[in-house]
Scaffold this active site. Structure first.
Site, mmCIF file in Angstrom:
data_model
loop_
_atom_site.group_PDB
_atom_site.id
_atom_site.type_symbol
_atom_site.label_atom_id
_atom_site.label_comp_id
_atom_site.label_asym_id
_atom_site.label_seq_id
_atom_site.Cartn_x
_atom_site.Cartn_y
_atom_site.Cartn_z
ATOM 1 N N ARG A 52 2.360 -5.568 17.151
ATOM 2 C CA ARG A 52 0.935 -5.057 16.961
ATOM 3 C C ARG A 52 -0.097 -5.990 17.400
ATOM 4 O O ARG A 52 -1.114 -5.765 17.895
ATOM 5 C CB ARG A 52 0.688 -4.355 15.399
ATOM 6 C CG ARG A 52 1.771 -3.466 14.842
ATOM 7 C CD ARG A 52 1.522 -2.857 13.375
ATOM 8 N NE ARG A 52 1.824 -4.146 12.819
ATOM 9 C CZ ARG A 52 2.017 -4.361 11.532
ATOM 10 N NH1 ARG A 52 1.289 -3.167 10.663
ATOM 11 N NH2 ARG A 52 2.085 -5.289 10.753
ATOM 12 N N HIS A 90 5.422 -12.980 7.639
ATOM 13 C CA HIS A 90 5.787 -11.540 7.064
ATOM 14 C C HIS A 90 6.655 -11.472 6.226
ATOM 15 O O HIS A 90 7.663 -12.202 6.544
ATOM 16 C CB HIS A 90 5.781 -10.671 8.428
ATOM 17 C CG HIS A 90 5.511 -9.096 8.116
ATOM 18 N ND1 HIS A 90 6.477 -8.365 7.713
ATOM 19 C CD2 HIS A 90 4.314 -8.603 8.356
ATOM 20 C CE1 HIS A 90 5.883 -6.989 7.426
ATOM 21 N NE2 HIS A 90 4.558 -7.071 7.914
ATOM 22 N N ASP A 124 -2.604 -8.734 11.684
ATOM 23 C CA ASP A 124 -3.907 -9.338 11.028
ATOM 24 C C ASP A 124 -4.583 -10.631 11.904
ATOM 25 O O ASP A 124 -5.804 -10.817 12.054
ATOM 26 C CB ASP A 124 -3.994 -9.781 9.775
ATOM 27 C CG ASP A 124 -3.854 -8.559 8.769
ATOM 28 O OD1 ASP A 124 -4.197 -7.268 9.137
ATOM 29 O OD2 ASP A 124 -3.197 -8.564 7.625
ATOM 30 N N SER A 136 0.923 -1.258 0.036
ATOM 31 C CA SER A 136 0.115 -0.064 -0.132
ATOM 32 C C SER A 136 0.871 1.107 -0.022
ATOM 33 O O SER A 136 0.635 2.150 -0.916
ATOM 34 C CB SER A 136 -0.915 0.136 1.215
ATOM 35 O OG SER A 136 -0.434 -0.262 2.372
ATOM 36 N N HIS A 171 -2.110 -8.756 1.771
ATOM 37 C CA HIS A 171 -1.818 -7.774 2.336
ATOM 38 C C HIS A 171 -2.963 -7.364 3.204
ATOM 39 O O HIS A 171 -3.353 -8.166 4.103
ATOM 40 C CB HIS A 171 -1.290 -6.472 1.485
ATOM 41 C CG HIS A 171 -0.874 -5.381 1.710
ATOM 42 N ND1 HIS A 171 -0.288 -5.089 3.144
ATOM 43 C CD2 HIS A 171 -0.810 -3.982 1.562
ATOM 44 C CE1 HIS A 171 0.092 -4.115 3.294
ATOM 45 N NE2 HIS A 171 -0.284 -3.290 2.248
HETATM 46 N N1 HAX Z 1 0.953 -20.170 5.343
HETATM 47 C C1 HAX Z 1 1.307 -20.766 4.376
HETATM 48 N N2 HAX Z 1 2.616 -20.507 3.811
HETATM 49 C C2 HAX Z 1 3.168 -19.305 4.117
HETATM 50 C C3 HAX Z 1 2.837 -18.638 5.226
HETATM 51 C C4 HAX Z 1 1.757 -18.796 5.740
HETATM 52 N N3 HAX Z 1 1.054 -17.910 6.758
HETATM 53 N N4 HAX Z 1 3.517 -17.457 5.065
HETATM 54 C C5 HAX Z 1 4.705 -17.812 4.168
HETATM 55 N N5 HAX Z 1 4.350 -18.766 3.633
HETATM 56 C C6 HAX Z 1 5.083 -19.635 2.360
HETATM 57 C C7 HAX Z 1 5.003 -18.490 1.247
HETATM 58 O O1 HAX Z 1 3.723 -18.532 0.536
HETATM 59 C C8 HAX Z 1 5.998 -18.944 0.356
HETATM 60 O O2 HAX Z 1 6.045 -20.192 -0.321
HETATM 61 P P1 HAX Z 1 6.516 -20.541 -1.887
HETATM 62 O O3 HAX Z 1 7.863 -20.473 -1.615
HETATM 63 O O4 HAX Z 1 5.487 -21.771 -2.151
HETATM 64 O O5 HAX Z 1 5.924 -19.306 -2.565
HETATM 65 C C9 HAX Z 1 7.128 -19.396 1.589
HETATM 66 O O6 HAX Z 1 6.523 -19.480 2.619
HETATM 67 C C10 HAX Z 1 8.143 -18.324 1.693
HETATM 68 O O7 HAX Z 1 7.505 -16.992 1.990
HETATM 69 P P2 HAX Z 1 8.266 -15.832 2.857
HETATM 70 O O8 HAX Z 1 9.366 -15.519 1.995
HETATM 71 O O9 HAX Z 1 8.410 -16.385 4.404
HETATM 72 O O10 HAX Z 1 7.040 -14.979 2.957
HETATM 73 P P3 HAX Z 1 6.654 -13.548 1.711
HETATM 74 O O11 HAX Z 1 7.596 -12.543 2.231
HETATM 75 O O12 HAX Z 1 6.723 -14.194 0.479
HETATM 76 O O13 HAX Z 1 5.154 -13.200 1.997
HETATM 77 C C11 HAX Z 1 3.265 -12.917 3.337
HETATM 78 C C12 HAX Z 1 4.919 -12.828 3.108
HETATM 79 C C13 HAX Z 1 2.789 -12.203 4.548
HETATM 80 C C14 HAX Z 1 2.541 -12.475 2.095
HETATM 81 C C15 HAX Z 1 3.100 -14.397 3.851
HETATM 82 O O14 HAX Z 1 3.680 -14.833 5.036
HETATM 83 C C16 HAX Z 1 1.570 -14.774 3.721
HETATM 84 O O15 HAX Z 1 0.968 -15.359 2.854
HETATM 85 N N6 HAX Z 1 1.086 -14.748 4.919
HETATM 86 C C17 HAX Z 1 -0.519 -14.999 5.205
HETATM 87 C C18 HAX Z 1 -1.303 -13.907 4.333
HETATM 88 C C19 HAX Z 1 -1.143 -12.924 5.632
HETATM 89 O O16 HAX Z 1 -1.296 -12.912 6.728
HETATM 90 N N7 HAX Z 1 -0.860 -11.511 4.954
HETATM 91 C C20 HAX Z 1 -0.757 -10.220 5.802
HETATM 92 C C21 HAX Z 1 0.619 -9.923 6.161
HETATM 93 C C22 HAX Z 1 0.558 -8.449 6.992
HETATM 94 C C23 HAX Z 1 0.041 -7.548 6.023
HETATM 95 O O17 HAX Z 1 0.573 -6.882 5.091
HETATM 96 N N8 HAX Z 1 -1.018 -7.007 6.310
HETATM 97 O O18 HAX Z 1 -1.568 -5.955 5.878
#
Ligand code: HAX
Length: 423
Positions: free
Chosen positions: A316, A307, A362, A231, A261
């Protein structure tokens, strides 16, 4: 103490000079190296942006202008915005001035409601919210002044004017969307005696003092998270083309609407409710462990966990959990949230993919909103958006203040990558 604008007027010349001198003296210093994996991996960890409003060290979490966010939980949104912009907490007079600024600019133009009414009934609340922001673009002082020939040194002032106008209106717009979308009855008029966050709670139709406290906390906790998240970065990039704050904030909010996000809070409560329905209440450790594995094995993420930057329990999340411990310790949904914290980090660690197995912001917020009767979890990202607008606006004012250039990183083709490897 000076008003926000007076203080910025005092601070900005020195800040600009400082940056100019640093770039002149050290412009060729290497800040970051970029690997091929980073280019294909969402630029994670690449240092290529400036954001002075806040910082997120992976092992500490959000720090707003030197204050760990845990210390700011009792502050008003008015204080948070002043702090984000100036690096200083306002005194009583400056807080009153911020409140008055928001109140005098709060009237939402009638055409916004007409635009919202015209949207399909099943439009997502985030699409409604972002559309309302964009619809108000014609109000932009920045665009008007730019068209008439504004000097570069005045950009920040016009940006601040737009940001104050916009922020002042967001609670009424967001609360109106809540009531309109979910059949809550007529819009509730604003109460000028209340602060920005409490007034938002009031206009949603929830007048409990505890809910007002939750909203104050919520607004501060979600306000900013440095500059590289989707964002903030989207907002910043759009604004770097000198698109005015209405365009830029709306763009940032569109990014917030993604499930990885800001939409994760909606997804997160959905996941918790699935657990509750499946097990008829708080599950056993083993049931929850299996449920988390089933989620992962079906190719989904566990929302609210992991994250891109953090490597600890998000402070948070901790602040929300502490609030819940006081407000609703016996609520089954809150209890599931607590149990998820005991089980899911272990499951994600065993799963071995997520670099951060800990909860993010979240993971707990939705359970508290639900407890206070905001059960329409499709709406949760709008609350996040109202809050995140504080940080995005502060970042816009800063960027225009020091005269940042249009963003234009270089892209390369996959063929270029392959040729480069071959060399
Ligand atoms: N559940 C399952 N798998 C997860 C995971 C979770 N909660 N968090 C990370 N992973 C996976 C990723 O999908 C990725 O898989 P691939 O290699 O198959 O693509 C792997 O672990 C490595 O990811 P990472 O490097 O640890 O995490 P990223 O930086 O790529 O992504 C995310 C960060 C927040 C997007 C990710 O942890 C996620 O998808 N979490 C769940 C959704 C979520 O809670 N999002 C909110 C984040 C906070 C925010 O921005 N709020 O607005």
């Amino acid at each position: 103490m000076a008003t926000l604008k007076e203080r910025l007027k005092e601070q900005i010349p020195a800040m600009k000079e400082d940056i100019k001198a640093m770039v002149k003296a050290h412009g060729d210093k290497v800040v970051s190296q970029v690997t091929l994996a980073q280019v294909y991996g969402g630029m994670r960890g690449v240092k290529g942006l400036i954001c002075d409003t806040s910082d997120v060290p992976p092992e500490k979490g959000l720090i707003i202008r030197g204050h760990p966010v845990a210390e700011l939980g009792s502050k008003l949104s008015e204080e948070a915005f002043y702090l984000l912009c100036t690096g200083e907490l306002p005194d009583k007079a400056a807080i009153e001035d911020m409140k008055a600024e928001f109140q005098k600019r709060a009237k939402v133009p009638a055409y916004v409601w007409a635009v919202l009414e015209a949207l399909p009934k099943d439009a997502h609340p985030m699409a409604m919210f972002n559309t309302a922001v964009l619809a108000m673009e014609k109000e932009s002082i920045f665009r008007d002044k730019y068209t008439k020939g504004m000097r570069k040194e005045e950009y920040w002032d016009a940006t601040l004017e737009d940001c104050l106008d916009l922020l002042a209106k967001l609670p009424e717009i967001a609360a109106g969307i809540y009531r309109m979308k979910f059949g809550k009855g007529k819009k509730i008029p604003s109460d000028p005696k209340l602060d920005w966050a409490a007034n938002y709670a009031h206009m949603m139709g929830i007048d409990s003092p505890d809910f007002a406290d939750l909203m104050r906390l919520y607004m501060v906790l979600h306000s900013d998270h440095e500059g590289g998240n989707v964002s903030a970065h989207t907002c910043h990039c759009v604004s770097s083309a000198l698109s005015d704050p209405y365009y830029a904030i709306s763009a940032g909010l569109n990014g917030l609407a993604g499930p990885l996000h800001g939409l994760a809070n909606q997804e997160c409560l959905g996941w918790i409710l699935m657990v509750k329905d499946k097990f008829g209440g708080v599950p056993s450790d083993e049931q929850l462990r299996q449920f988390a594995w089933d989620t992962l094995n079906s190719g989904k993420v566990v929302p609210g966990y992991g994250h891109a930057v953090l490597r600890i329990t998000d402070p948070r999340y901790a602040a929300f959990k502490a609030f819940g411990k006081k407000a609703c310790p016996n609520d089954p949904i809150f209890q599931i949230v607590e149990k998820v914290y005991e089980i899911v980090p272990k499951v994600l660690t065993e799963h071995g993919k997520a670099k951060d197995p800990w909860p993010n912001v979240d993971a707990a917020s939705g359970s508290l909103l639900y407890f206070f009767g905001v059960k329409e979890f499709e709406y949760y990202t709008v609350l996040f958006g109202v809050s995140r607008a504080l940080g995005m606006c502060a970042q816009l004012v800063m960027s225009r203040a020091w005269g940042e250039s249009i963003e234009r990183p270089k892209s390369v083709t996959t063929k270029w990558m392959k040729d480069n490897i071959a060399k």
